[in-house]
Design a protein around this motif. Structure first.
Motif, PDB file in Angstrom:
ATOM      1  N   LEU A 119      47.501   6.360  97.137  1.00 13.49           N
ATOM      2  CA  LEU A 119      48.933   6.607  97.060  1.00 13.49           C
ATOM      3  C   LEU A 119      49.699   5.328  97.360  1.00 13.49           C
ATOM      4  O   LEU A 119      50.661   4.998  96.656  1.00 13.49           O
ATOM      5  CB  LEU A 119      49.331   7.725  98.042  1.00 13.49           C
ATOM      6  CG  LEU A 119      50.809   8.074  98.083  1.00 13.49           C
ATOM      7  CD1 LEU A 119      51.328   8.491  96.718  1.00 13.49           C
ATOM      8  CD2 LEU A 119      51.046   9.172  99.118  1.00 13.49           C
ATOM      9  N   ALA A 120      49.255   4.575  98.361  1.00 15.82           N
ATOM     10  CA  ALA A 120      49.934   3.315  98.695  1.00 15.82           C
ATOM     11  C   ALA A 120      49.908   2.353  97.511  1.00 15.82           C
ATOM     12  O   ALA A 120      50.907   1.686  97.213  1.00 15.82           O
ATOM     13  CB  ALA A 120      49.290   2.670  99.918  1.00 15.82           C
ATOM     14  N   GLY A 121      48.792   2.284  96.809  1.00 15.45           N
ATOM     15  CA  GLY A 121      48.688   1.407  95.644  1.00 15.45           C
ATOM     16  C   GLY A 121      49.579   1.859  94.504  1.00 15.45           C
ATOM     17  O   GLY A 121      50.213   1.033  93.831  1.00 15.45           O
ATOM     18  N   VAL A 122      49.644   3.163  94.280  1.00 12.02           N
ATOM     19  CA  VAL A 122      50.485   3.717  93.218  1.00 12.02           C
ATOM     20  C   VAL A 122      51.958   3.437  93.519  1.00 12.02           C
ATOM     21  O   VAL A 122      52.724   3.011  92.649  1.00 12.02           O
ATOM     22  CB  VAL A 122      50.209   5.233  93.056  1.00 12.02           C
ATOM     23  CG1 VAL A 122      51.267   5.909  92.208  1.00 12.02           C
ATOM     24  CG2 VAL A 122      48.812   5.466  92.475  1.00 12.02           C
ATOM     25  N   VAL A 123      52.362   3.644  94.770  1.00 14.76           N
ATOM     26  CA  VAL A 123      53.754   3.407  95.175  1.00 14.76           C
ATOM     27  C   VAL A 123      54.071   1.909  95.092  1.00 14.76           C
ATOM     28  O   VAL A 123      55.148   1.519  94.618  1.00 14.76           O
ATOM     29  CB  VAL A 123      54.041   3.976  96.571  1.00 14.76           C
ATOM     30  CG1 VAL A 123      55.405   3.525  97.091  1.00 14.76           C
ATOM     31  CG2 VAL A 123      53.966   5.504  96.549  1.00 14.76           C
ATOM     32  N   ALA A 124      53.142   1.063  95.500  1.00 14.45           N
ATOM     33  CA  ALA A 124      53.370  -0.390  95.435  1.00 14.45           C
ATOM     34  C   ALA A 124      53.572  -0.836  93.981  1.00 14.45           C
ATOM     35  O   ALA A 124      54.450  -1.655  93.694  1.00 14.45           O
ATOM     36  CB  ALA A 124      52.205  -1.143  96.061  1.00 14.45           C
ATOM     37  N   ARG A 125      52.777  -0.299  93.069  1.00 15.83           N
ATOM     38  CA  ARG A 125      52.958  -0.649  91.654  1.00 15.83           C
ATOM     39  C   ARG A 125      54.324  -0.189  91.165  1.00 15.83           C
ATOM     40  O   ARG A 125      55.014  -0.918  90.442  1.00 15.83           O
ATOM     41  CB  ARG A 125      51.869  -0.027  90.787  1.00 15.83           C
ATOM     42  CG  ARG A 125      52.102  -0.375  89.313  1.00 15.83           C
ATOM     43  CD  ARG A 125      51.021   0.148  88.383  1.00 15.83           C
ATOM     44  NE  ARG A 125      51.306  -0.274  87.029  1.00 15.83           N
ATOM     45  CZ  ARG A 125      52.160   0.331  86.200  1.00 15.83           C
ATOM     46  NH1 ARG A 125      52.833   1.390  86.586  1.00 15.83           N
ATOM     47  NH2 ARG A 125      52.348  -0.124  84.975  1.00 15.83           N
ATOM     48  N   TYR A 126      54.735   0.999  91.562  1.00 11.88           N
ATOM     49  CA  TYR A 126      56.047   1.519  91.159  1.00 11.88           C
ATOM     50  C   TYR A 126      57.163   0.612  91.691  1.00 11.88           C
ATOM     51  O   TYR A 126      58.132   0.330  90.981  1.00 11.88           O
ATOM     52  CB  TYR A 126      56.203   2.949  91.665  1.00 11.88           C
ATOM     53  CG  TYR A 126      57.408   3.697  91.155  1.00 11.88           C
ATOM     54  CD1 TYR A 126      57.962   3.450  89.901  1.00 11.88           C
ATOM     55  CD2 TYR A 126      57.984   4.688  91.924  1.00 11.88           C
ATOM     56  CE1 TYR A 126      59.057   4.168  89.438  1.00 11.88           C
ATOM     57  CE2 TYR A 126      59.082   5.404  91.475  1.00 11.88           C
ATOM     58  CZ  TYR A 126      59.611   5.145  90.232  1.00 11.88           C
ATOM     59  OH  TYR A 126      60.695   5.854  89.792  1.00 11.88           O
ATOM     60  N   GLU A 127      57.013   0.138  92.907  1.00 10.16           N
ATOM     61  CA  GLU A 127      58.013  -0.783  93.476  1.00 10.16           C
ATOM     62  C   GLU A 127      58.065  -2.091  92.691  1.00 10.16           C
ATOM     63  O   GLU A 127      59.142  -2.659  92.492  1.00 10.16           O
ATOM     64  CB  GLU A 127      57.708  -1.036  94.955  1.00 10.16           C
ATOM     65  CG  GLU A 127      57.983   0.193  95.818  1.00 10.16           C
ATOM     66  CD  GLU A 127      57.458   0.071  97.243  1.00 10.16           C
ATOM     67  OE1 GLU A 127      56.655  -0.855  97.532  1.00 10.16           O
ATOM     68  OE2 GLU A 127      57.847   0.917  98.070  1.00 10.16           O
ATOM     69  N   GLN A 128      56.913  -2.572  92.229  1.00 13.29           N
ATOM     70  CA  GLN A 128      56.883  -3.790  91.401  1.00 13.29           C
ATOM     71  C   GLN A 128      57.592  -3.552  90.072  1.00 13.29           C
ATOM     72  O   GLN A 128      58.360  -4.399  89.600  1.00 13.29           O
ATOM     73  CB  GLN A 128      55.437  -4.229  91.156  1.00 13.29           C
ATOM     74  CG  GLN A 128      54.733  -4.732  92.380  1.00 13.29           C
ATOM     75  CD  GLN A 128      53.232  -4.905  92.153  1.00 13.29           C
ATOM     76  OE1 GLN A 128      52.680  -4.414  91.171  1.00 13.29           O
ATOM     77  NE2 GLN A 128      52.585  -5.596  93.071  1.00 13.29           N
ATOM     78  N   VAL A 129      57.342  -2.394  89.469  1.00  9.54           N
ATOM     79  CA  VAL A 129      58.010  -2.056  88.211  1.00  9.54           C
ATOM     80  C   VAL A 129      59.524  -1.988  88.437  1.00  9.54           C
ATOM     81  O   VAL A 129      60.304  -2.505  87.634  1.00  9.54           O
ATOM     82  CB  VAL A 129      57.471  -0.720  87.645  1.00  9.54           C
ATOM     83  CG1 VAL A 129      58.335  -0.201  86.501  1.00  9.54           C
ATOM     84  CG2 VAL A 129      56.016  -0.877  87.198  1.00  9.54           C
ATOM     85  N   ALA A 130      59.942  -1.374  89.537  1.00  8.31           N
ATOM     86  CA  ALA A 130      61.376  -1.264  89.845  1.00  8.31           C
ATOM     87  C   ALA A 130      62.016  -2.645  89.989  1.00  8.31           C
ATOM     88  O   ALA A 130      63.111  -2.887  89.471  1.00  8.31           O
ATOM     89  CB  ALA A 130      61.572  -0.443  91.118  1.00  8.31           C
ATOM     90  N   ALA A 131      61.331  -3.538  90.664  1.00  7.78           N
ATOM     91  CA  ALA A 131      61.866  -4.898  90.844  1.00  7.78           C
ATOM     92  C   ALA A 131      61.990  -5.612  89.501  1.00  7.78           C
ATOM     93  O   ALA A 131      62.987  -6.290  89.236  1.00  7.78           O
ATOM     94  CB  ALA A 131      60.977  -5.691  91.801  1.00  7.78           C
ATOM     95  N   ARG A 132      60.975  -5.445  88.632  1.00  8.47           N
ATOM     96  CA  ARG A 132      61.045  -6.062  87.303  1.00  8.47           C
ATOM     97  C   ARG A 132      62.169  -5.454  86.468  1.00  8.47           C
ATOM     98  O   ARG A 132      62.831  -6.153  85.695  1.00  8.47           O
ATOM     99  CB  ARG A 132      59.706  -5.937  86.571  1.00  8.47           C
ATOM    100  CG  ARG A 132      58.686  -6.968  87.023  1.00  8.47           C
ATOM    101  CD  ARG A 132      57.502  -7.064  86.078  1.00  8.47           C
ATOM    102  NE  ARG A 132      56.817  -5.823  85.820  1.00  8.47           N
ATOM    103  CZ  ARG A 132      55.835  -5.318  86.570  1.00  8.47           C
ATOM    104  NH1 ARG A 132      55.425  -5.965  87.653  1.00  8.47           N
ATOM    105  NH2 ARG A 132      55.263  -4.179  86.252  1.00  8.47           N
TER     106      ARG A 132
END
Length: 194
Positions: A119-132
């Motif tokens: 879950l932490a990895g999935v959320v971290a990827r989502y945060e990266q997408v949001a920043a991009r």
């Protein structure tokens, strides 16, 4: 005496861009809030009649946002789906295609927590997408700039979508899946994100 430079006036597009990003941030926060306090196993549970899980919803929304932002920059080539030789959209819809394209398999896997995913990895990827997404929108000068949608049965033939419409679609998609996630969370342990 120090003189401060006057703040340049914001354009209508700048103000609208800020509002769109704020709406998207609110929808994202609602989606992520449904996972607070859950472990990886719970995030991968499918507690309803559907095959949806919380981690999978976040993966799907991140992938969808990423794809639409590529479209906003590059147009239909960023979202086109190649079909295997001799396979039509009708074959795929009917389940009669002799070969399933890899992109369809990948799309199906967006809705699941795969072995090794956290879950932490999935959320971290989502945060990266949001920043991009925020970086992409800051770099796009015109929210009215539009591209034709790629050929696919879920797109109206000949339709176009502007950057503004892309962001509104991503907001709607995120909010819709936040609602799904709230139902999943309530089914898992009786809690909701609100």
């Amino acid at each position: 005496m120090t003189m401060n430079a006057p703040t340049p006036p914001r354009s209508a597009d700048d103000a609208e861009r800020t509002d769109l990003l704020a709406a998207l941030a609110t929808a994202r926060a609602a989606l992520i809030a449904t996972t607070h306090g859950l472990d990886d196993e719970q995030a991968g549970e499918t507690p309803t009649a559907s095959a949806l899980c919380l981690g999978g919803l976040i993966k799907h929304v991140a992938s969808t946002e990423e794809g639409w932002m590529r479209f906003a920059v590059s147009g239909p080539s960023a979202m086109s789906h190649d079909l295997p030789e001799g396979v039509t959209w009708a074959d795929l819809a009917a389940g009669t295609a002799p070969e399933i394209p890899q992109w369809m398999i990948d799309h199906g896997n967006e809705f699941r927590m795969l072995p090794g995913e956290t879950l932490a990895g999935v959320v971290a990827r989502y945060e990266q997408v949001a920043a991009r997404t925020e970086e992409t929108l800051a770099a796009l000068p015109d929210l009215s700039a539009a591209h034709p949608l790629p050929e696919a049965p879920w797109h109206e033939q000949g339709a176009t979508r502007s950057v503004r419409q892309v962001v509104l679609h991503v907001v709607a998609e995120t909010a819709q899946h936040a609602g799904h996630a709230d139902i999943l969370r309530e089914t898992i342990d009786g809690r909701t994100a609100t």
